[in-house]
Enzyme design. Structure first.
Site: not given
Ligand SMILES: NC(=O)c1ccc[n+]([C@@H]2O[C@H](COP(=O)([O-])OP(=O)(O)OC[C@H]3O[C@@H](n4cnc5c(N)ncnc54)[C@H](O)[C@@H]3O)[C@@H](O)[C@H]2O)c1
Length: 257
Positions: A141, A154
């Site tokens: 991130s 986080y």
């Molecule tokens: N969306 C953003 O702005 C953003 C920014 C920086 C980093 N990220 C990172 O990108 C990645 C994806 O984020 P996103 O925005 O698509 O989030 P999201 O919540 O839309 O998707 C995350 C997915 O991970 C799954 N998940 C959660 N716990 C789990 C577990 N124990 N085992 C298996 N699957 C599990 C959830 O069910 C979900 O489908 C994450 O690691 C997040 O930290 C996202």
């Protein structure tokens, strides 16, 4: 000819959001992809890819379970072939400062965001070595550079993941494995993580977390999931053949401020 023809990938957290976009981008370049998630919805996401003619399978998977990891790798090898690409994307966030954080939440976020990817790398490496070529991509991130107090549970998990990435990168390179390991650092993207039910539970805290970040983005907009998918496909492919241990910030310039 796709850049990933003949390659096999596992993408965690692929039911929706950035994971679903990464799976789609890998499929579009010719990879066969195992989509995993704790959510039942992952089977529909994979079905939608198959309907477009792509090679995709799915498995329910909790990334905090070592037994689940062993099963998912075995299923992938049996259904699609030895693993070339691992995208550690599954992650959660909880908005809290050091005053509000509970140890239960802190440990849960660390388990999913850090120990999950670590277990995944350990589980997938033997298959990658058999495949003869591998690329591990960890979704970190831009919070490793942008300090906002509400990301206390986080941001440290994502910093730990970025350092794990570099340790794995050096280990694999020095061992003579053709396995690279890089991290992607998104800024705010339009996914359920920021706008979905998990964040609704933390209510005002989530809104306070997002608003100042979005207002400050030099490119003046949030990212869209395919803009992470294309970066993941680049890191998975031989286009990035000399990159290992790198951090790619994909945040519209936000972390430069
Ligand atoms: N969306 C953003 O702005 C953003 C920014 C920086 C980093 N990220 C990172 O990108 C990645 C994806 O984020 P996103 O925005 O698509 O989030 P999201 O919540 O839309 O998707 C995350 C997915 O991970 C799954 N998940 C959660 N716990 C789990 C577990 N124990 N085992 C298996 N699957 C599990 C959830 O069910 C979900 O489908 C994450 O690691 C997040 O930290 C996202």
């Amino acid at each position: 000819m796709g850049k990933l023809d003949g390659r096999v990938a596992i993408v965690t957290g692929a039911a929706r959001g950035l994971g679903a976009a990464a799976a789609e981008a890998l499929c579009a370049e010719g990879a066969a992809v195992m989509l995993t998630d704790v959510l039942e919805q992952v089977s529909e996401t994979a079905e939608a890819l198959r309907a477009r003619g792509y090679r995709a399978a799915s498995s329910r998977h909790d990334v905090t379970s070592e037994a689940d990891w062993a099963r998912v790798v075995a299923e992938t090898v049996a259904q699609l072939g030895e693993v070339n690409v691992l995208v550690n994307n599954a992650g959660i966030t909880v908005a809290a400062t050091i005053d509000d954080i509970t140890m239960a939440d802190a440990r849960r976020v660390m388990d999913i965001n850090y120990f999950g990817p670590m277990m995944g790398i350990k589980a997938a490496l033997p298959s990658m070595r058999k495949a003869g070529k591998g690329s591990i991509i960890n979704l970190s991130s831009n919070s490793t550079r942008m300090i906002i107090a509400l990301t206390t549970p986080y941001a440290p998990t994502k910093a730990a993941l970025a350092l794990l990435t570099k340790n794995v990168a050096v280990h694999c390179a020095q061992a003579g494995d053709a396995i690279r390991c890089n991290s992607v650092h998104p800024g705010p993207h339009e996914t359920p993580m920021l706008f979905g039910p998990d964040m609704d539970r933390s209510g005002d805290a989530a809104i306070k977390l997002i608003e100042p970040m979005v207002a400050a983005i030099p490119m003046q907009r949030m990212g869209k999931p395919p803009e992470i998918g294309s970066v993941v496909a680049f890191l998975a492919s031989d286009d990035s053949s000399y990159m290992t241990g790198a951090e790619l910030f994909v945040d519209g310039g936000l972390s430069l401020l």
